[in-house]
Design a protein around this motif. Structure first.
Motif, PDB file in Angstrom:
ATOM      1  N   ILE A  96      13.666 -68.071 -61.400  1.00  0.00           N
ATOM      2  CA  ILE A  96      13.287 -68.405 -62.778  1.00  0.00           C
ATOM      3  C   ILE A  96      11.811 -68.150 -63.007  1.00  0.00           C
ATOM      4  CG2 ILE A  96      13.131 -70.302 -64.456  1.00  0.00           C
ATOM      5  CD1 ILE A  96      15.511 -71.607 -63.052  1.00  0.00           C
ATOM      6  N   LEU A  97      10.988 -68.406 -61.974  1.00  0.00           N
ATOM      7  CA  LEU A  97       9.540 -68.287 -62.127  1.00  0.00           C
ATOM      8  C   LEU A  97       9.078 -66.850 -62.288  1.00  0.00           C
ATOM      9  CD1 LEU A  97       7.581 -70.686 -62.277  1.00  0.00           C
ATOM     10  CD2 LEU A  97       9.736 -71.294 -61.198  1.00  0.00           C
ATOM     11  N   LYS A  98       9.883 -65.867 -61.889  1.00  0.00           N
ATOM     12  CA  LYS A  98       9.489 -64.467 -62.088  1.00  0.00           C
ATOM     13  C   LYS A  98       9.285 -64.156 -63.564  1.00  0.00           C
ATOM     14  CE  LYS A  98      11.886 -62.689 -57.980  1.00  0.00           C
ATOM     15  NZ  LYS A  98      12.983 -61.821 -57.492  1.00  0.00           N
ATOM     16  N   ILE A  99      10.054 -64.832 -64.426  1.00  0.00           N
ATOM     17  CA  ILE A  99       9.912 -64.657 -65.868  1.00  0.00           C
ATOM     18  C   ILE A  99       9.104 -65.797 -66.486  1.00  0.00           C
ATOM     19  CG2 ILE A  99      11.163 -64.449 -68.050  1.00  0.00           C
ATOM     20  CD1 ILE A  99      11.440 -62.036 -66.217  1.00  0.00           C
ATOM     21  N   ALA A 100       9.330 -67.032 -65.998  1.00  0.00           N
ATOM     22  CA  ALA A 100       8.647 -68.192 -66.574  1.00  0.00           C
ATOM     23  C   ALA A 100       7.140 -68.139 -66.363  1.00  0.00           C
ATOM     24  CB  ALA A 100       9.213 -69.478 -65.968  1.00  0.00           C
ATOM     25  N   MET A 101       6.693 -67.592 -65.216  1.00  0.00           N
ATOM     26  CA  MET A 101       5.265 -67.571 -64.919  1.00  0.00           C
ATOM     27  C   MET A 101       4.477 -66.718 -65.911  1.00  0.00           C
ATOM     28  SD  MET A 101       3.339 -68.988 -62.521  1.00  0.00           S
ATOM     29  CE  MET A 101       2.337 -69.498 -63.882  1.00  0.00           C
ATOM     30  N   PRO A 102       4.847 -65.451 -66.129  1.00  0.00           N
ATOM     31  CA  PRO A 102       4.099 -64.678 -67.128  1.00  0.00           C
ATOM     32  C   PRO A 102       4.225 -65.240 -68.537  1.00  0.00           C
ATOM     33  CG  PRO A 102       5.997 -63.434 -66.318  1.00  0.00           C
ATOM     34  CD  PRO A 102       5.841 -64.618 -65.431  1.00  0.00           C
TER      35      PRO A 102
ATOM     36  N   MET B 114       4.460 -68.432 -69.361  1.00  0.00           N
ATOM     37  CA  MET B 114       3.599 -69.612 -69.448  1.00  0.00           C
ATOM     38  C   MET B 114       2.124 -69.221 -69.556  1.00  0.00           C
ATOM     39  SD  MET B 114       3.455 -72.846 -69.577  1.00  0.00           S
ATOM     40  CE  MET B 114       2.173 -74.079 -69.477  1.00  0.00           C
ATOM     41  N   LEU B 115       1.695 -68.303 -68.715  1.00  0.00           N
ATOM     42  CA  LEU B 115       0.279 -67.929 -68.735  1.00  0.00           C
ATOM     43  C   LEU B 115      -0.075 -67.152 -69.999  1.00  0.00           C
ATOM     44  CD1 LEU B 115      -0.408 -66.986 -65.003  1.00  0.00           C
ATOM     45  CD2 LEU B 115      -0.945 -69.102 -66.219  1.00  0.00           C
ATOM     46  N   ALA B 116       0.845 -66.299 -70.476  1.00  0.00           N
ATOM     47  CA  ALA B 116       0.595 -65.593 -71.734  1.00  0.00           C
ATOM     48  C   ALA B 116       0.485 -66.585 -72.893  1.00  0.00           C
ATOM     49  CB  ALA B 116       1.709 -64.583 -71.995  1.00  0.00           C
ATOM     50  N   TRP B 117       1.357 -67.624 -72.885  1.00  0.00           N
ATOM     51  CA  TRP B 117       1.267 -68.686 -73.893  1.00  0.00           C
ATOM     52  C   TRP B 117      -0.067 -69.410 -73.796  1.00  0.00           C
ATOM     53  CZ3 TRP B 117       0.623 -73.935 -72.956  1.00  0.00           C
ATOM     54  CH2 TRP B 117       0.765 -74.787 -74.049  1.00  0.00           C
ATOM     55  N   TRP B 118      -0.513 -69.717 -72.598  1.00  0.00           N
ATOM     56  CA  TRP B 118      -1.770 -70.442 -72.378  1.00  0.00           C
ATOM     57  C   TRP B 118      -2.955 -69.680 -72.963  1.00  0.00           C
ATOM     58  CZ3 TRP B 118      -3.872 -74.946 -71.198  1.00  0.00           C
ATOM     59  CH2 TRP B 118      -5.174 -74.992 -70.704  1.00  0.00           C
ATOM     60  N   PHE B 119      -3.031 -68.389 -72.670  1.00  0.00           N
ATOM     61  CA  PHE B 119      -4.173 -67.607 -73.156  1.00  0.00           C
ATOM     62  C   PHE B 119      -4.062 -67.321 -74.654  1.00  0.00           C
ATOM     63  CE2 PHE B 119      -4.513 -66.428 -68.578  1.00  0.00           C
ATOM     64  CZ  PHE B 119      -5.809 -66.870 -68.386  1.00  0.00           C
TER      65      PHE B 119
ATOM     66  N   SER C 252       1.920 -60.965 -76.725  1.00  0.00           N
ATOM     67  CA  SER C 252       2.780 -59.813 -76.461  1.00  0.00           C
ATOM     68  C   SER C 252       2.135 -58.859 -75.469  1.00  0.00           C
ATOM     69  CB  SER C 252       3.098 -59.074 -77.762  1.00  0.00           C
ATOM     70  OG  SER C 252       3.790 -59.904 -78.663  1.00  0.00           O
ATOM     71  N   ARG C 253       0.840 -58.630 -75.611  1.00  0.00           N
ATOM     72  CA  ARG C 253       0.143 -57.716 -74.701  1.00  0.00           C
ATOM     73  C   ARG C 253       0.156 -58.239 -73.276  1.00  0.00           C
ATOM     74  NH1 ARG C 253      -3.449 -57.301 -79.062  1.00  0.00           N
ATOM     75  NH2 ARG C 253      -4.957 -58.719 -78.123  1.00  0.00           N
ATOM     76  N   LEU C 254      -0.189 -59.514 -73.124  1.00  0.00           N
ATOM     77  CA  LEU C 254      -0.228 -60.099 -71.782  1.00  0.00           C
ATOM     78  C   LEU C 254       1.157 -60.140 -71.152  1.00  0.00           C
ATOM     79  CD1 LEU C 254      -2.706 -63.090 -72.327  1.00  0.00           C
ATOM     80  CD2 LEU C 254      -3.190 -60.829 -71.379  1.00  0.00           C
ATOM     81  N   LEU C 255       2.162 -60.493 -71.947  1.00  0.00           N
ATOM     82  CA  LEU C 255       3.526 -60.603 -71.425  1.00  0.00           C
ATOM     83  C   LEU C 255       4.058 -59.233 -71.014  1.00  0.00           C
ATOM     84  CD1 LEU C 255       5.912 -62.458 -70.867  1.00  0.00           C
ATOM     85  CD2 LEU C 255       6.663 -62.103 -73.230  1.00  0.00           C
ATOM     86  N   ALA C 256       3.890 -58.229 -71.865  1.00  0.00           N
ATOM     87  CA  ALA C 256       4.387 -56.891 -71.548  1.00  0.00           C
ATOM     88  C   ALA C 256       3.651 -56.302 -70.343  1.00  0.00           C
ATOM     89  CB  ALA C 256       4.230 -55.966 -72.757  1.00  0.00           C
ATOM     90  N   GLY C 257       2.338 -56.525 -70.268  1.00  0.00           N
ATOM     91  CA  GLY C 257       1.580 -56.025 -69.123  1.00  0.00           C
ATOM     92  C   GLY C 257       2.011 -56.679 -67.823  1.00  0.00           C
TER      93      GLY C 257
ATOM     94  N   GLY D  43      14.433 -56.576 -71.325  1.00  0.00           N
ATOM     95  CA  GLY D  43      14.630 -57.120 -72.660  1.00  0.00           C
ATOM     96  C   GLY D  43      13.323 -57.566 -73.294  1.00  0.00           C
ATOM     97  N   ILE D  44      12.438 -58.162 -72.487  1.00  0.00           N
ATOM     98  CA  ILE D  44      11.130 -58.578 -72.997  1.00  0.00           C
ATOM     99  C   ILE D  44      10.322 -57.368 -73.442  1.00  0.00           C
ATOM    100  CG2 ILE D  44       8.906 -59.552 -72.291  1.00  0.00           C
ATOM    101  CD1 ILE D  44      10.490 -61.551 -70.573  1.00  0.00           C
ATOM    102  N   LEU D  45      10.320 -56.300 -72.640  1.00  0.00           N
ATOM    103  CA  LEU D  45       9.593 -55.093 -73.025  1.00  0.00           C
ATOM    104  C   LEU D  45      10.160 -54.494 -74.310  1.00  0.00           C
ATOM    105  CD1 LEU D  45       8.912 -53.178 -69.668  1.00  0.00           C
ATOM    106  CD2 LEU D  45       7.250 -54.250 -71.181  1.00  0.00           C
ATOM    107  N   MET D  46      11.489 -54.461 -74.414  1.00  0.00           N
ATOM    108  CA  MET D  46      12.114 -53.939 -75.624  1.00  0.00           C
ATOM    109  C   MET D  46      11.774 -54.820 -76.830  1.00  0.00           C
ATOM    110  SD  MET D  46      13.805 -51.136 -75.126  1.00  0.00           S
ATOM    111  CE  MET D  46      14.648 -50.145 -73.867  1.00  0.00           C
ATOM    112  N   SER D  47      11.737 -56.133 -76.647  1.00  0.00           N
ATOM    113  CA  SER D  47      11.375 -57.055 -77.727  1.00  0.00           C
ATOM    114  C   SER D  47       9.967 -56.811 -78.223  1.00  0.00           C
ATOM    115  CB  SER D  47      11.525 -58.494 -77.243  1.00  0.00           C
ATOM    116  OG  SER D  47      11.023 -59.404 -78.190  1.00  0.00           O
ATOM    117  N   VAL D  48       9.038 -56.619 -77.274  1.00  0.00           N
ATOM    118  CA  VAL D  48       7.647 -56.350 -77.650  1.00  0.00           C
ATOM    119  C   VAL D  48       7.551 -55.014 -78.381  1.00  0.00           C
ATOM    120  CG1 VAL D  48       5.323 -55.918 -76.768  1.00  0.00           C
ATOM    121  CG2 VAL D  48       6.708 -57.765 -75.790  1.00  0.00           C
ATOM    122  N   ALA D  49       8.303 -54.012 -77.891  1.00  0.00           N
ATOM    123  CA  ALA D  49       8.290 -52.701 -78.550  1.00  0.00           C
ATOM    124  C   ALA D  49       8.835 -52.788 -79.972  1.00  0.00           C
ATOM    125  CB  ALA D  49       9.116 -51.701 -77.734  1.00  0.00           C
ATOM    126  N   LYS D  50       9.910 -53.546 -80.159  1.00  0.00           N
ATOM    127  CA  LYS D  50      10.471 -53.722 -81.499  1.00  0.00           C
ATOM    128  C   LYS D  50       9.505 -54.484 -82.396  1.00  0.00           C
ATOM    129  CE  LYS D  50      14.853 -54.653 -81.999  1.00  0.00           C
ATOM    130  NZ  LYS D  50      16.186 -55.291 -81.888  1.00  0.00           N
ATOM    131  N   GLY D  51       8.870 -55.512 -81.854  1.00  0.00           N
ATOM    132  CA  GLY D  51       7.896 -56.267 -82.631  1.00  0.00           C
ATOM    133  C   GLY D  51       6.722 -55.424 -83.068  1.00  0.00           C
TER     134      GLY D  51
END
Length: 382
Positions: free
Chosen positions: A119-125, A127-132, A319-324, A370-378
């Motif tokens: 779960i943390l492979k996705i939850a970690m980025p 959480m930190l993207a939300w924090w920043f 979005s930038r931090l999460l996709a990166g 799916g996250i990358l596709m979501s960011v691309a669509k956004g």
């Protein structure tokens, strides 16, 4: 006079769901999926139902990717804190009363047996993207320290299980967010230099520090053995060094063009251990050779570059931090797996994306895509 509106066909109503999907990213994934199916058919045809299960896992990952891609990045941000909290809570539960298999305590029974570290492979980025994102425009040194603590806690719990491979992936995903958020090179350079000095000392004094009875601080015994085996696998060619030696033999025997599909002798005579999971790159290299490896590496590079381009063009900091960070996960998966099979990195349990067998890893990869596709669509909506 009444007007009758004809209901459009299903395929036309489904078109908006696919609108905005990133074509180049989907093309790179399709190339890797085709390579994975071919390799799994060859290396796993006499391994029960591995090929069929692998295809089913890919379809499952594709479905998850499609669903996650429909969720806007703003909605994904709402899931960051709950998902991270649940993940860390489950890691603590694993440490207290988890299930132990083969000397590792990584699973917990919640009606079904799950591995919370995934779960943390996705939850970690997330959480930190939300924090920043919450501190955009007013970042201070303290914010980076808090981010480091948010990262260290789950990584420490995962390493304690012990699970070096997953902890490495979670650490890489978290560090990527912190780096892309603007961490100063003055803070990055010292630990990098310290790590390089440590590697040089280990290589230079291998015979002394890998002698019998010498214990290293922090690392578990099996982790110390993996590093020492990497430095000289010939010390125990039929034991701890067997994986690395057979992997390098298979890669070298493939030559430039490979032995051909279904013709790998090291693979089908079962000299390659874990030939459908961690060491599937050796089986692939034996049958498709250097040219096949170049195709695979170019496909991964294209996927990673496309992910970074999506991150660069994302409309918000989150979005930038999460996709990166998600793109960094793909890079870490591929680099660590190919490196360990080739004998340049210690053997850790990291699969090769879209090629190796494994349902849990495939689900994680589907969510990441799916996250990358979501960011691309956004990005295109904006």
């Amino acid at each position: 006079m009444s007007v009758v509106f004809e209901k459009p066909p299903l395929w036309r109503r489904a078109i908006p769901l696919f609108r905005g999907f990133d074509g180049p990213l989907a093309f790179a994934v399709l190339l890797l999926v085709c390579a994975g199916l071919l390799t799994m058919y060859s290396s796993g045809y006499d391994h029960g139902t591995r090929f069929i299960d692998h295809g089913r896992n890919m379809l499952l990952a594709g479905g998850i990717m499609f669903v996650v891609a429909q969720v806007p990045p703003q909605r994904l941000m709402l899931a960051a804190v709950p998902l991270y909290t649940i993940g860390v809570t489950l890691l603590v539960a694993v440490a207290l009363f988890g299930i132990t298999k083969k000397g590792a305590q990584r699973w917990i029974n919640l009606g079904v047996v799950i591995q919370p570290s995934e779960i943390l492979k996705i939850a970690m980025p997330l959480m930190l993207a939300w924090w920043f994102q919450k501190r955009e425009g007013q970042l201070r040194s303290l914010d980076f320290i808090v981010a480091g603590l948010l990262l260290i806690v789950p990584v420490g719990l995962i390493m304690k299980q012990p699970d070096l491979g997953t902890s490495l992936l979670v650490l890489a995903a978290g560090l990527a967010v912190i780096f892309f958020a603007g961490l100063s090179w003055k803070l990055i350079a010292p630990p990098v230099l310290l790590a390089l000095v440590g590697i040089a000392l280990v290589v230079g004094f291998e015979s002394q520090i890998c002698a019998d009875g010498v214990r290293w601080p922090v690392l578990h015994d099996y982790q110390q053995q993996r590093i020492c085996t990497l430095l000289d696998p010939r010390k125990d060619p039929l034991g701890k060094g067997f994986h690395i030696i057979q992997g390098m033999i298979a890669i070298g025997s493939g030559g430039v063009t490979g032995k051909g599909f279904m013709q790998g002798t090291q693979t089908h005579l079962e000299f390659i251990p874990e030939r459908t999971t961690d060491f599937i790159f050796a089986a692939y290299s034996e049958e498709f050779g250097l040219l096949g490896n170049l195709f695979l590496i170019v496909s991964f590079v294209f996927l990673i570059l496309r992910g970074l381009m999506i991150a660069l063009e994302a409309p918000t900091l989150f979005s930038r931090l999460l996709a990166g960070s998600v793109t960094t996960i793909f890079f870490t998966y591929a680099f660590v797996n190919i490196g360990m099979v080739s004998g340049i990195l210690p053997v850790v349990g990291v699969p090769l994306p879209f090629i190796s067998y494994g349902g849990t890893a495939m689900v994680t990869l589907g969510m990441a895509l799916g996250i990358l596709m979501s960011v691309a669509k956004g990005r295109r909506v904006v």
